[in-house]
Design a protein around this motif. Sequence first.
Motif, mmCIF file in Angstrom:
data_model
loop_
_atom_site.group_PDB
_atom_site.id
_atom_site.type_symbol
_atom_site.label_atom_id
_atom_site.label_comp_id
_atom_site.label_asym_id
_atom_site.label_seq_id
_atom_site.Cartn_x
_atom_site.Cartn_y
_atom_site.Cartn_z
ATOM 1 N N LEU A 161 0.858 -1.178 0.000
ATOM 2 C CA LEU A 161 0.000 0.000 0.000
ATOM 3 C C LEU A 161 0.897 1.231 0.000
ATOM 4 C CD1 LEU A 161 -2.729 -0.949 2.635
ATOM 5 C CD2 LEU A 161 -3.086 -0.654 0.186
ATOM 6 N N PRO A 162 0.460 2.308 -0.647
ATOM 7 C CA PRO A 162 1.278 3.531 -0.652
ATOM 8 C C PRO A 162 1.552 4.022 0.764
ATOM 9 C CG PRO A 162 -0.498 3.690 -2.263
ATOM 10 C CD PRO A 162 -0.768 2.457 -1.440
ATOM 11 N N ALA A 163 2.745 4.551 0.964
ATOM 12 C CA ALA A 163 3.136 5.023 2.294
ATOM 13 C C ALA A 163 2.185 6.093 2.806
ATOM 14 C CB ALA A 163 4.576 5.548 2.262
ATOM 15 N N GLU A 164 1.725 6.976 1.930
ATOM 16 C CA GLU A 164 0.827 8.048 2.364
ATOM 17 C C GLU A 164 -0.521 7.488 2.808
ATOM 18 O OE1 GLU A 164 -0.290 11.551 3.691
ATOM 19 O OE2 GLU A 164 1.732 11.027 2.990
ATOM 20 N N THR A 165 -0.981 6.422 2.152
ATOM 21 C CA THR A 165 -2.231 5.780 2.568
ATOM 22 C C THR A 165 -2.089 5.195 3.968
ATOM 23 O OG1 THR A 165 -2.780 5.228 0.283
ATOM 24 C CG2 THR A 165 -3.909 3.968 2.004
ATOM 25 N N LEU A 166 -0.972 4.543 4.224
ATOM 26 C CA LEU A 166 -0.720 3.983 5.554
ATOM 27 C C LEU A 166 -0.597 5.077 6.608
ATOM 28 C CD1 LEU A 166 1.863 1.205 4.615
ATOM 29 C CD2 LEU A 166 -0.543 0.898 5.229
ATOM 30 N N ARG A 167 0.041 6.166 6.228
ATOM 31 C CA ARG A 167 0.183 7.276 7.184
ATOM 32 C C ARG A 167 -1.190 7.832 7.567
ATOM 33 N NH1 ARG A 167 4.326 10.569 8.604
ATOM 34 N NH2 ARG A 167 5.662 9.666 6.986
ATOM 35 N N ARG A 168 -2.071 8.005 6.593
ATOM 36 C CA ARG A 168 -3.413 8.512 6.886
ATOM 37 C C ARG A 168 -4.177 7.531 7.770
ATOM 38 N NH1 ARG A 168 -3.495 9.997 1.316
ATOM 39 N NH2 ARG A 168 -4.863 8.212 0.884
ATOM 40 N N PHE A 169 -3.969 6.228 7.509
ATOM 41 C CA PHE A 169 -4.642 5.231 8.324
ATOM 42 C C PHE A 169 -4.163 5.304 9.768
ATOM 43 C CE2 PHE A 169 -5.024 0.815 9.946
ATOM 44 C CZ PHE A 169 -6.406 0.745 9.934
ATOM 45 N N TRP A 170 -2.859 5.471 9.963
ATOM 46 C CA TRP A 170 -2.329 5.624 11.317
ATOM 47 C C TRP A 170 -2.936 6.849 11.998
ATOM 48 C CZ3 TRP A 170 3.611 4.453 11.891
ATOM 49 C CH2 TRP A 170 3.761 3.070 12.024
ATOM 50 N N GLN A 171 -3.100 7.929 11.248
ATOM 51 C CA GLN A 171 -3.684 9.129 11.821
ATOM 52 C C GLN A 171 -5.135 8.888 12.233
ATOM 53 O OE1 GLN A 171 -2.921 11.826 8.581
ATOM 54 N NE2 GLN A 171 -0.980 12.537 9.459
ATOM 55 N N MET A 172 -5.871 8.118 11.438
ATOM 56 C CA MET A 172 -7.240 7.768 11.814
ATOM 57 C C MET A 172 -7.249 6.948 13.090
ATOM 58 S SD MET A 172 -9.007 7.116 8.044
ATOM 59 C CE MET A 172 -9.184 5.453 8.417
ATOM 60 N N LEU A 173 -6.292 6.023 13.216
ATOM 61 C CA LEU A 173 -6.216 5.230 14.440
ATOM 62 C C LEU A 173 -5.947 6.117 15.647
ATOM 63 C CD1 LEU A 173 -4.089 2.167 13.245
ATOM 64 C CD2 LEU A 173 -6.531 2.226 13.698
ATOM 65 N N ALA A 174 -5.039 7.061 15.475
ATOM 66 C CA ALA A 174 -4.702 7.949 16.584
ATOM 67 C C ALA A 174 -5.908 8.781 17.008
ATOM 68 C CB ALA A 174 -3.546 8.863 16.185
ATOM 69 N N HIS A 175 -6.707 9.212 16.035
ATOM 70 C CA HIS A 175 -7.851 10.066 16.348
ATOM 71 C C HIS A 175 -9.017 9.277 16.929
ATOM 72 C CE1 HIS A 175 -6.436 13.928 14.979
ATOM 73 N NE2 HIS A 175 -6.038 13.419 13.838
ATOM 74 N N TYR A 176 -9.258 8.095 16.432
ATOM 75 C CA TYR A 176 -10.461 7.364 16.814
ATOM 76 C C TYR A 176 -10.188 6.141 17.686
ATOM 77 C CZ TYR A 176 -12.467 10.315 13.227
ATOM 78 O OH TYR A 176 -12.860 11.397 12.486
ATOM 79 N N LEU A 177 -8.913 5.923 18.048
ATOM 80 C CA LEU A 177 -8.564 4.827 18.942
ATOM 81 C C LEU A 177 -9.093 3.487 18.418
ATOM 82 C CD1 LEU A 177 -9.245 6.490 22.416
ATOM 83 C CD2 LEU A 177 -7.104 6.368 21.148
ATOM 84 N N VAL A 178 -8.876 3.258 17.136
ATOM 85 C CA VAL A 178 -9.309 2.008 16.527
ATOM 86 C C VAL A 178 -8.262 0.952 16.807
ATOM 87 C CG1 VAL A 178 -9.907 0.853 14.368
ATOM 88 C CG2 VAL A 178 -10.466 3.254 14.706
ATOM 89 N N HIS A 179 -8.705 -0.224 17.264
ATOM 90 C CA HIS A 179 -7.763 -1.307 17.498
ATOM 91 C C HIS A 179 -7.626 -2.163 16.243
ATOM 92 C CE1 HIS A 179 -11.030 -4.196 17.888
ATOM 93 N NE2 HIS A 179 -11.614 -3.345 18.692
ATOM 94 N N ALA A 180 -6.648 -3.085 16.255
ATOM 95 C CA ALA A 180 -6.264 -3.797 15.041
ATOM 96 C C ALA A 180 -7.400 -4.611 14.465
ATOM 97 C CB ALA A 180 -5.061 -4.713 15.327
ATOM 98 N N GLY A 181 -8.299 -5.144 15.301
ATOM 99 C CA GLY A 181 -9.347 -6.004 14.788
ATOM 100 C C GLY A 181 -10.599 -5.261 14.370
ATOM 101 N N ASP A 182 -10.631 -3.927 14.512
ATOM 102 C CA ASP A 182 -11.828 -3.166 14.202
ATOM 103 C C ASP A 182 -12.060 -3.170 12.704
ATOM 104 O OD1 ASP A 182 -13.111 -0.205 15.767
ATOM 105 O OD2 ASP A 182 -13.912 -1.297 14.056
ATOM 106 N N ARG A 183 -13.308 -3.420 12.273
ATOM 107 C CA ARG A 183 -13.614 -3.463 10.857
ATOM 108 C C ARG A 183 -14.480 -2.270 10.428
ATOM 109 N NH1 ARG A 183 -9.875 -6.202 11.102
ATOM 110 N NH2 ARG A 183 -9.592 -8.319 10.317
ATOM 111 N N ARG A 184 -14.501 -1.213 11.222
ATOM 112 C CA ARG A 184 -15.258 -0.041 10.801
ATOM 113 C C ARG A 184 -14.584 0.639 9.617
ATOM 114 N NH1 ARG A 184 -15.981 3.320 16.168
ATOM 115 N NH2 ARG A 184 -14.009 2.303 16.650
#
Length: 205
Positions: A161-184
């Motif tokens: 996956l593109p690095a920028e896509t992964l970075r945005r995903f990490w930012q979403m995790l930081a904001h919404y406290l999504v854990h690894a198994g969350d499928r939202r």
Amino acid sequence: MAGTAIKVLARMIAERGGTAATRFDLEDPRDDTRLAAPILALEPLRGLVVLDEIQRRPDLFAPLRVLADRPGTPARFLILGSASPELIRTSSESLAGRVAHHELPGLGLAEVGESHWQQSWLRGGYPPSFLATNDQTSMRWRQELIRTLLERDLPALGLRLPAETLRRFWQMLAHYLVHAGDRRFPLAERVEALPLRALAALSES
């Protein structure tokens, strides 16, 4: 980097064992070439054998099973590297009953002292980040670590996956406290290799 601490720990384990230790760094082309025929290279060795960056050579697990089954256990193998789900699965299948996995955590309050809880909360548990001379230096180190993870380490583990896509995903995790198994988030199904942790809140809202 964090790998330096792991290498220091491996050296301490070797010294504590009081036996000869042989180390292979699989990022070094010379060591990689030495293991072109793994059985021939590893069978004569005695004591502790350290295989660093094993994620670069998952084909070594099958030969290690043969070597681990030898009578008298003439050598023990300390395997270091980034643990992707596929790598853990491969090692567990190839070395079932012969391997133990140990996850090396960062520095905790028991090591740094409870009086440093704010610094630990802000900088995290990686020694170079926690021990940096100031917060700005610590932040730069963590930014470079994240860049290395996204641009080099995760692609090397098979995450395409593109690095920028992964970075945005990490930012979403930081904001919404999504854990690894969350499928939202649909993307969560494709990033199981990411090193995620669900952190408990510091205090009640």
